[in-house]
Scaffold this active site. Structure first.
Site, PDB file in Angstrom:
ATOM      1  CB  THR A  38      -0.904   0.059   1.253  1.00  0.00           C
ATOM      2  OG1 THR A  38      -0.059   0.016   2.415  1.00  0.00           O
ATOM      3  CG2 THR A  38      -1.868  -1.111   1.286  1.00  0.00           C
ATOM      4  CB  CYS A  46      -2.391   1.501  13.002  1.00  0.00           C
ATOM      5  SG  CYS A  46      -3.600   2.045  11.781  1.00  0.00           S
ATOM      6  NE  ARG A  49      -7.841  -6.881   6.099  1.00  0.00           N
ATOM      7  CZ  ARG A  49      -8.074  -6.945   4.795  1.00  0.00           C
ATOM      8  NH1 ARG A  49      -9.203  -6.512   4.313  1.00  0.00           N
ATOM      9  NH2 ARG A  49      -7.172  -7.429   3.980  1.00  0.00           N
ATOM     10  NE  ARG A  71       0.505   7.794  -0.075  1.00  0.00           N
ATOM     11  CZ  ARG A  71       0.562   6.643  -0.735  1.00  0.00           C
ATOM     12  NH1 ARG A  71       1.628   6.346  -1.454  1.00  0.00           N
ATOM     13  NH2 ARG A  71      -0.438   5.785  -0.681  1.00  0.00           N
ATOM     14  CB  CYS A  76      -2.355   5.189  13.503  1.00  0.00           C
ATOM     15  SG  CYS A  76      -1.122   4.752  12.250  1.00  0.00           S
TER      16      CYS A  76
END
Ligand SMILES: [Zn+2]
Length: 359
Positions: A38, A46, A49, A71, A76
């Protein structure tokens, strides 16, 4: 001993991964975790998932994760947790980060102290208090992160090391396992999840290898032996799936050949699959703006990309180019105009420049 270091690191990875699975709040001050699929990094606690274990990388803090190209997570907000509130220290972090990303020599503590108008010893104390490590350790963490990021993008180990601003590979290798948590070789991706087709052709400058991925031309190499060119390619993309060359690929190869034999005769508009660090891509982009028949020195090129002190890193980026002629690294020469080395043979460089000048 090497073995101890490696297993220590596996244990550290396991411990951190457990803390991530448990969303352990106490770990929030110790590290962040990033997810390669991602491109986002998070605090251990956090609520999002959990990612797959194999896609996770750990960084000492938010800035190290950002230096590696990740990034901040919007849930969180790990950057807020770790970026020092003190403006001066945050500025010092950014300056170091910028230098490492550009493969430049990081500013010294003394230089930084002048900029933020503190004494060097005061800066050391404030920095350590805010960031939790010394300026040196922090720079080191950024560089290691940069090496990992380059390796993740498929760079060779040597190219990745220079892209992080190390002045020699020895410097890096001495601490490689401790920094990466595994031998550098295991970090390379080598064309995973990629499909490539490739062909050897003969052109006026010798044997020519052209390879294409689903994104575009990913390798162009010149040499005396087609077998050697193929061996190099297969080593670089050993994890890629190889397919039979298709008809439209043959057409593109013809375009590449005429471009090499008559450089600059026609503008070439082939999709390219360029893989490298942000800094290498900046250099390669600048190379593509040099007109046929023109040459430039490494220093001039460094100035052009806004990194005037990075001539050595620029030279390394030129040497790491894997798209012969289409990314025209042959147009870069020494300051006195003499020819420096060329990955595909300095005689070919001379011949390419001669053909361009005759036009
Ligand atoms: Zn998050």
């Amino acid at each position: 001993m090497t073995h101890t270091t490696a297993s220590d690191h596996t244990e550290q990875f396991e411990a951190r991964w457990r803390q991530v699975l448990e969303r352990d709040k106490r770990a929030d001050h110790e590290f962040v975790f990033a997810v390669r699929t991602t491109g986002i990094y998070c605090r251990p606690s956090c609520p999002a998932r959990r990612p797959k274990r194999e896609n996770v990388a750990f960084y000492t803090d938010a800035l190290a994760a950002e230096a590696a190209g990740f990034r901040t997570c919007k849930r969180c907000l790990p950057r807020q947790a770790i970026t020092p509130g003190d403006q001066a220290i945050a500025g010092v972090c950014r300056a170091l980060q910028q230098a490492v990303i550009s493969a430049e020599r990081p500013p010294t503590a003394e230089q930084l102290a002048v900029v933020v108008k503190l004494s060097a010893s005061r800066l050391h104390t404030l920095f350590k208090a805010a960031v939790g490590m010394t300026i040196n350790q922090y720079t080191q963490a950024l560089r290691s992160a940069q090496v990992r990021a380059a390796l993740d993008k498929g760079a060779s180990i040597t190219d990745a090391i220079f892209a992080a601003g190390y002045s020699s590979t020895g410097h890096f290798y001495r601490r490689a396992e401790r920094e990466l948590g595994m031998p550098a070789r295991r970090y390379q991706n080598k064309g995973q999840a990629m499909t490539i087709e490739y062909t050897i052709a003969t052109c006026e400058l010798g044997q020519l290898l052209v390879a294409r991925s689903e994104r575009g031309i990913c390798a162009i190499a010149l040499g005396d032996s087609g077998d050697e060119l193929i061996a190099d390619l297969l080593e670089r993309f050993s994890n890629a799936q190889k397919i039979m060359p298709s008809d439209d690929f043959a057409e593109q190869i013809q375009q590449v050949i005429s471009h090499i034999e008559q450089p600059g005769a026609a503008s070439l508009n082939l999709p390219l699959d360029i893989r490298g660090t942000a800094f290498q891509r900046r250099v390669w982009q600048a190379l593509q703006n040099i007109k046929p028949g023109q040459t430039i020195s490494y220093r001039e090129l460094a100035e052009q990309i806004g990194a005037p002190t990075a001539a050595r890193a620029v030279a390394n980026a030129c040497g790491a180019n894997t798209l012969a002629v289409l990314v025209p690294c042959h147009r870069v020469v020494r300051g006195d105009g003499s020819l420096s080395g060329y990955r595909w043979g300095v005689e070919r460089k001379r011949e390419l420049l001669k053909r361009e000048k005759m036009k």
